[in-house]
Design an enzyme around this catalytic site. Structure first.
Site, PDB file in Angstrom:
ATOM      1  N   ASP A   1      -2.520  -7.583   7.595  1.00 37.17           N
ATOM      2  CA  ASP A   1      -1.301  -8.393   7.654  1.00 37.17           C
ATOM      3  C   ASP A   1      -1.492  -9.459   8.734  1.00 37.17           C
ATOM      4  OD1 ASP A   1       1.491  -9.230   8.262  1.00 37.17           O
ATOM      5  OD2 ASP A   1       2.033  -7.616   6.891  1.00 37.17           O
TER       6      ASP A   1
ATOM      7  N   ASP B   1      -5.354 -12.912   7.697  1.00 37.18           N
ATOM      8  CA  ASP B   1      -4.693 -13.625   6.612  1.00 37.18           C
ATOM      9  C   ASP B   1      -5.431 -13.345   5.301  1.00 37.18           C
ATOM     10  OD1 ASP B   1      -3.812 -15.723   4.837  1.00 37.18           O
ATOM     11  OD2 ASP B   1      -3.148 -16.837   6.602  1.00 37.18           O
TER      12      ASP B   1
ATOM     13  N   ALA C   1       1.113  -8.465   0.253  1.00 39.14           N
ATOM     14  CA  ALA C   1       1.191  -9.651   1.124  1.00 39.14           C
ATOM     15  C   ALA C   1       1.762 -10.828   0.354  1.00 39.14           C
ATOM     16  CB  ALA C   1      -0.189  -9.998   1.661  1.00 39.14           C
TER      17      ALA C   1
ATOM     18  N   THR D   1       7.105  -8.928  -9.223  1.00 36.32           N
ATOM     19  CA  THR D   1       8.567  -8.924  -9.180  1.00 36.32           C
ATOM     20  C   THR D   1       9.151  -9.205 -10.565  1.00 36.32           C
ATOM     21  OG1 THR D   1      10.472 -10.215  -8.397  1.00 36.32           O
ATOM     22  CG2 THR D   1       8.377 -11.351  -8.414  1.00 36.32           C
ATOM     23  N   ASP D   2      10.354  -8.699 -10.788  1.00 31.09           N
ATOM     24  CA  ASP D   2      11.027  -8.972 -12.071  1.00 31.09           C
ATOM     25  C   ASP D   2      11.448 -10.440 -12.189  1.00 31.09           C
ATOM     26  OD1 ASP D   2      13.102  -8.986 -10.215  1.00 31.09           O
ATOM     27  OD2 ASP D   2      14.419  -7.671 -11.375  1.00 31.09           O
ATOM     28  N   GLU D   3      11.384 -11.175 -11.066  1.00 24.43           N
ATOM     29  CA  GLU D   3      11.823 -12.579 -11.114  1.00 24.43           C
ATOM     30  C   GLU D   3      10.913 -13.432 -11.986  1.00 24.43           C
ATOM     31  OE1 GLU D   3      13.283 -14.220  -7.449  1.00 24.43           O
ATOM     32  OE2 GLU D   3      13.731 -12.243  -6.638  1.00 24.43           O
TER      33      GLU D   3
ATOM     34  N   TYR E   1       9.156 -19.535  -5.508  1.00 26.23           N
ATOM     35  CA  TYR E   1       8.725 -18.153  -5.243  1.00 26.23           C
ATOM     36  C   TYR E   1       8.338 -17.455  -6.545  1.00 26.23           C
ATOM     37  CZ  TYR E   1       9.233 -13.093  -4.702  1.00 26.23           C
ATOM     38  OH  TYR E   1       9.017 -11.733  -4.768  1.00 26.23           O
TER      39      TYR E   1
ATOM     40  N   LYS F   1       4.637 -16.071  -7.954  1.00 30.68           N
ATOM     41  CA  LYS F   1       4.374 -14.664  -8.328  1.00 30.68           C
ATOM     42  C   LYS F   1       3.929 -14.576  -9.795  1.00 30.68           C
ATOM     43  CE  LYS F   1       5.003 -11.418  -6.093  1.00 30.68           C
ATOM     44  NZ  LYS F   1       4.102 -10.689  -5.158  1.00 30.68           N
TER      45      LYS F   1
ATOM     46  N   PRO G   1      28.287 -15.043   3.927  1.00 29.58           N
ATOM     47  CA  PRO G   1      28.110 -16.208   3.048  1.00 29.58           C
ATOM     48  C   PRO G   1      27.655 -15.843   1.647  1.00 29.58           C
ATOM     49  CG  PRO G   1      26.197 -15.984   4.486  1.00 29.58           C
ATOM     50  CD  PRO G   1      27.122 -14.847   4.828  1.00 29.58           C
ATOM     51  N   VAL G   2      28.594 -15.839   0.703  1.00 35.28           N
ATOM     52  CA  VAL G   2      28.266 -15.497  -0.689  1.00 35.28           C
ATOM     53  C   VAL G   2      28.017 -16.801  -1.456  1.00 35.28           C
ATOM     54  CG1 VAL G   2      29.215 -14.528  -2.823  1.00 35.28           C
ATOM     55  CG2 VAL G   2      29.575 -13.345  -0.640  1.00 35.28           C
TER      56      VAL G   2
HETATM   57  P1  NAD Z   1       8.270  -9.184   3.294  1.00 33.73           P
HETATM   58  O1  NAD Z   1       8.491 -10.655   3.327  1.00 33.73           O
HETATM   59  O2  NAD Z   1       9.198  -8.284   4.013  1.00 33.73           O
HETATM   60  O3  NAD Z   1       6.790  -8.853   3.830  1.00 33.73           O
HETATM   61  C1  NAD Z   1       5.668  -9.609   3.501  1.00 33.73           C
HETATM   62  C2  NAD Z   1       4.537  -9.198   4.447  1.00 33.73           C
HETATM   63  O4  NAD Z   1       3.375  -9.963   4.063  1.00 33.73           O
HETATM   64  C3  NAD Z   1       4.802  -9.513   5.911  1.00 33.73           C
HETATM   65  O5  NAD Z   1       4.419  -8.428   6.732  1.00 33.73           O
HETATM   66  C4  NAD Z   1       3.933 -10.737   6.195  1.00 33.73           C
HETATM   67  O6  NAD Z   1       3.484 -10.823   7.543  1.00 33.73           O
HETATM   68  C5  NAD Z   1       2.768 -10.491   5.240  1.00 33.73           C
HETATM   69  N1  NAD Z   1       2.074 -11.727   4.882  1.00 33.73           N
HETATM   70  C6  NAD Z   1       2.628 -12.892   4.463  1.00 33.73           C
HETATM   71  N2  NAD Z   1       1.668 -13.806   4.269  1.00 33.73           N
HETATM   72  C7  NAD Z   1       0.489 -13.210   4.550  1.00 33.73           C
HETATM   73  C8  NAD Z   1      -0.863 -13.638   4.521  1.00 33.73           C
HETATM   74  N3  NAD Z   1      -1.190 -14.893   4.169  1.00 33.73           N
HETATM   75  N4  NAD Z   1      -1.838 -12.761   4.880  1.00 33.73           N
HETATM   76  C9  NAD Z   1      -1.522 -11.494   5.259  1.00 33.73           C
HETATM   77  N5  NAD Z   1      -0.260 -11.031   5.311  1.00 33.73           N
HETATM   78  C10 NAD Z   1       0.734 -11.876   4.948  1.00 33.73           C
HETATM   79  O7  NAD Z   1       8.195  -8.856   1.741  1.00 33.73           O
HETATM   80  P2  NAD Z   1       8.677  -7.578   0.932  1.00 33.73           P
HETATM   81  O8  NAD Z   1      10.093  -7.741   0.593  1.00 33.73           O
HETATM   82  O9  NAD Z   1       8.207  -6.357   1.617  1.00 33.73           O
HETATM   83  O10 NAD Z   1       7.846  -7.800  -0.416  1.00 33.73           O
HETATM   84  C11 NAD Z   1       6.531  -7.276  -0.547  1.00 33.73           C
HETATM   85  C12 NAD Z   1       6.013  -7.596  -1.923  1.00 33.73           C
HETATM   86  O11 NAD Z   1       6.867  -7.032  -2.913  1.00 33.73           O
HETATM   87  C13 NAD Z   1       5.936  -9.090  -2.233  1.00 33.73           C
HETATM   88  O12 NAD Z   1       4.755  -9.333  -2.948  1.00 33.73           O
HETATM   89  C14 NAD Z   1       7.159  -9.341  -3.092  1.00 33.73           C
HETATM   90  O13 NAD Z   1       6.924 -10.405  -3.982  1.00 33.73           O
HETATM   91  C15 NAD Z   1       7.279  -8.034  -3.828  1.00 33.73           C
HETATM   92  N6  NAD Z   1       8.626  -7.655  -4.276  1.00 33.73           N
HETATM   93  C16 NAD Z   1       9.666  -7.650  -3.396  1.00 33.73           C
HETATM   94  C17 NAD Z   1      10.928  -7.259  -3.828  1.00 33.73           C
HETATM   95  C18 NAD Z   1      12.100  -7.192  -2.861  1.00 33.73           C
HETATM   96  O14 NAD Z   1      13.215  -6.908  -3.287  1.00 33.73           O
HETATM   97  N7  NAD Z   1      11.912  -7.394  -1.564  1.00 33.73           N
HETATM   98  C19 NAD Z   1      11.132  -6.891  -5.154  1.00 33.73           C
HETATM   99  C20 NAD Z   1      10.045  -6.916  -6.033  1.00 33.73           C
HETATM  100  C21 NAD Z   1       8.807  -7.289  -5.568  1.00 33.73           C
HETATM  101  P1  TYD Z   2      18.092 -12.163  -2.078  1.00 35.33           P
HETATM  102  O1  TYD Z   2      18.295 -10.960  -1.224  1.00 35.33           O
HETATM  103  O2  TYD Z   2      17.601 -13.422  -1.453  1.00 35.33           O
HETATM  104  O3  TYD Z   2      17.131 -11.706  -3.265  1.00 35.33           O
HETATM  105  P2  TYD Z   2      16.709 -12.485  -4.639  1.00 35.33           P
HETATM  106  O4  TYD Z   2      17.092 -13.891  -4.531  1.00 35.33           O
HETATM  107  O5  TYD Z   2      15.233 -12.310  -4.631  1.00 35.33           O
HETATM  108  O6  TYD Z   2      17.392 -11.760  -5.725  1.00 35.33           O
HETATM  109  O7  TYD Z   2      19.451 -12.506  -2.816  1.00 35.33           O
HETATM  110  C1  TYD Z   2      20.091 -11.564  -3.636  1.00 35.33           C
HETATM  111  C2  TYD Z   2      21.311 -12.225  -4.239  1.00 35.33           C
HETATM  112  O8  TYD Z   2      22.247 -12.517  -3.203  1.00 35.33           O
HETATM  113  C3  TYD Z   2      21.003 -13.561  -4.895  1.00 35.33           C
HETATM  114  O9  TYD Z   2      21.818 -13.696  -6.054  1.00 35.33           O
HETATM  115  C4  TYD Z   2      21.412 -14.591  -3.867  1.00 35.33           C
HETATM  116  C5  TYD Z   2      22.563 -13.913  -3.141  1.00 35.33           C
HETATM  117  N1  TYD Z   2      22.726 -14.264  -1.707  1.00 35.33           N
HETATM  118  C6  TYD Z   2      23.955 -14.677  -1.222  1.00 35.33           C
HETATM  119  O10 TYD Z   2      24.939 -14.804  -1.978  1.00 35.33           O
HETATM  120  N2  TYD Z   2      24.079 -14.968   0.101  1.00 35.33           N
HETATM  121  C7  TYD Z   2      23.032 -14.883   0.956  1.00 35.33           C
HETATM  122  O11 TYD Z   2      23.202 -15.195   2.175  1.00 35.33           O
HETATM  123  C8  TYD Z   2      21.777 -14.431   0.465  1.00 35.33           C
HETATM  124  C9  TYD Z   2      20.595 -14.313   1.379  1.00 35.33           C
HETATM  125  C10 TYD Z   2      21.669 -14.126  -0.886  1.00 35.33           C
END
Ligand code: NAD
Ligand code: TYD
Length: 339
Positions: A33, A59, A82, A125-127, A153, A157, A208-209
């Site tokens: 990381d 990195d 990452a 991700t499902d996105e 984003y 992905k 903030p919604v």
């Molecule tokens: P996060 O942003 O909390 O963590 C990302 C980590 O990656 C951090 O520790 C950061 O330092 C590290 N990182 C970033 N760039 C880097 C690089 N160039 N080299 C090495 N390390 C690096 O993210 P998260 O929410 O834990 O998500 C992790 C993974 O899961 C991502 O790939 C994300 O797309 C995927 N994901 C997240 C969600 C969610 O709801 N958070 C859902 C589905 C998939």
């Molecule tokens: P987020 O946690 O950023 O995840 P993602 O965009 O990957 O789904 O946001 C979740 C939902 O919440 C999304 O519809 C955007 C909304 N949102 C707000 O309404 N206010 C906020 O301040 C943030 C960060 C997100």
């Protein structure tokens, strides 16, 4: 077995490291990381004392460093978390998303090929499926849907996923991909919906919604995601994609109201602000494949998971108070002050 976890100082990666060290005490786990704004060594404190765990700062786009690490460590499995992960930041500055999420994945796969890694697992991700309409509750994301992306984003992905499948077909790299819905739980950076709203509610600050708050997300407790990835790297079929989600759809407004209720704060704190550009309406996963093939089902219901999560943020104030005392203030000001 030796497992490389990239991005393990972030939210899901750290939870996955704890899960693996606990579930497989004989495995060696290495975290790579580079500690961006959301990577946090404090998060890894519980793992640092474990002899089977090692942290490497670096990195994933640094080809020389990555190849040297693979040569030294001889990984059996790579799990790539990452990433730059926040949609709002990707709208402000897409470049770093393309670099880390696409080129970083390429470097890791090149090293995996060179050093004969047994499984490369891409955390997706499902996105990447775009969004679903709000008025068609019968529709769900399935693995065979075409990829389409709304934000830089999700485009990054989706690109990475395409590259992973191409490396499988062209070079025979043994890959799997998981595509999970929105996670919540301990150690999530307070820029994402749930921890941001908990933090603001506790401080009696506006919540903030975006837009109308009707957008729907499919929430999964982070440990259930970790369990699914563990199952996939052991029993998932090479070359396959697995969707992960627990049929837990909630509108953003519902989530925010639940948080307010649980911390005993008034709904008058809810403030509707300008909508996110390109805001996806609804995410909803069909998890039938991972259930049928691997027997995965989530353990944690939303009501329990959100209670545990709020309690964690109450019990671990120093973890997030330290984060919000730094450059976070600048970020918050930029994103929310004139919204
Ligand atoms: P996060 O942003 O909390 O963590 C990302 C980590 O990656 C951090 O520790 C950061 O330092 C590290 N990182 C970033 N760039 C880097 C690089 N160039 N080299 C090495 N390390 C690096 O993210 P998260 O929410 O834990 O998500 C992790 C993974 O899961 C991502 O790939 C994300 O797309 C995927 N994901 C997240 C969600 C969610 O709801 N958070 C859902 C589905 C998939
Ligand atoms: P987020 O946690 O950023 O995840 P993602 O965009 O990957 O789904 O946001 C979740 C939902 O919440 C999304 O519809 C955007 C909304 N949102 C707000 O309404 N206010 C906020 O301040 C943030 C960060 C997100």
């Amino acid at each position: 077995m030796k497992v490389l976890v990239t991005g393990g100082a972030g939210f899901i990666g750290s939870n996955f490291i704890f899960y693996m060290l606990d579930k497989h005490p004989d495995y060696d786990v290495v975290c790579l990381d580079c500690l961006t704004y959301c990577g946090n060594m404090k998060t890894l404190d519980p793992a640092m004392a474990n002899d089977h765990f090692k942290f490497v700062k670096g990195d994933v786009t640094d080809r020389e460093l990555v190849f040297k690490l693979f040569e030294e460590e001889k990984f059996d499995v790579v799990v790539n978390f990452a990433a730059e992960s926040h949609v709002d930041r990707s709208i402000e500055d897409p470049g770093v998303f393309l670099r880390t999420n696409i080129l970083g994945t390429q470097v890791l796969m090149d090293a995996s090929r060179e050093y004969g890694v047994g499984r490369f697992h891409q955390v997706g991700t499902d996105e990447v499926y775009g969004d679903l309409p709000l008025d068609r509750p019968d529709l769900f994301f399935t693995e065979d849907m075409p990829l389409t992306a709304s934000s830089p984003y999700s485009a990054s992905k989706a690109s990475a996923d395409l590259l992973v499948m191409a490396y499988h077909r062209t070079y025979g790299l043994p890959v799997t991909i998981s595509r999970c819905s929105n996670n919540y739980g301990p150690y999530q950076f307070p820029e994402k919906l749930i921890p941001l709203m908990i933090k603001n509610a506790l401080a009696d600050e506006p919540l903030p919604v975006y837009g109308t708050g009707e957008n729907v997300r499919d929430w999964l407790y982070v440990e259930d995601h970790c369990k699914a990835i563990d199952m996939i790297i052991h029993d998932g079929k090479v070359g396959e994609v697995y969707n992960i989600g627990g049929h837990n759809e909630k509108s953003n407004l519902d989530v925010v109201k639940t948080i307010l209720r649980q911390v005993g704060k008034p709904e008058s704190l809810i403030t509707f602000v300008g909508d996110r550009k390109g805001h996806d309406l609804r995410y909803a996963i069909d998890p039938a494949k991972i259930h049928a093939e691997l027997g995965w089902l989530p353990d944690t219901k939303f009501d329990d998971g959100i209670r545990q999560t709020i309690q964690w943020y109450l019990d671990n104030r120093s973890w997030w108070e330290e984060i919000i005392s730094g450059e976070y203030q600048e970020y918050y000001e930029k994103m929310y002050s004139n919204r």
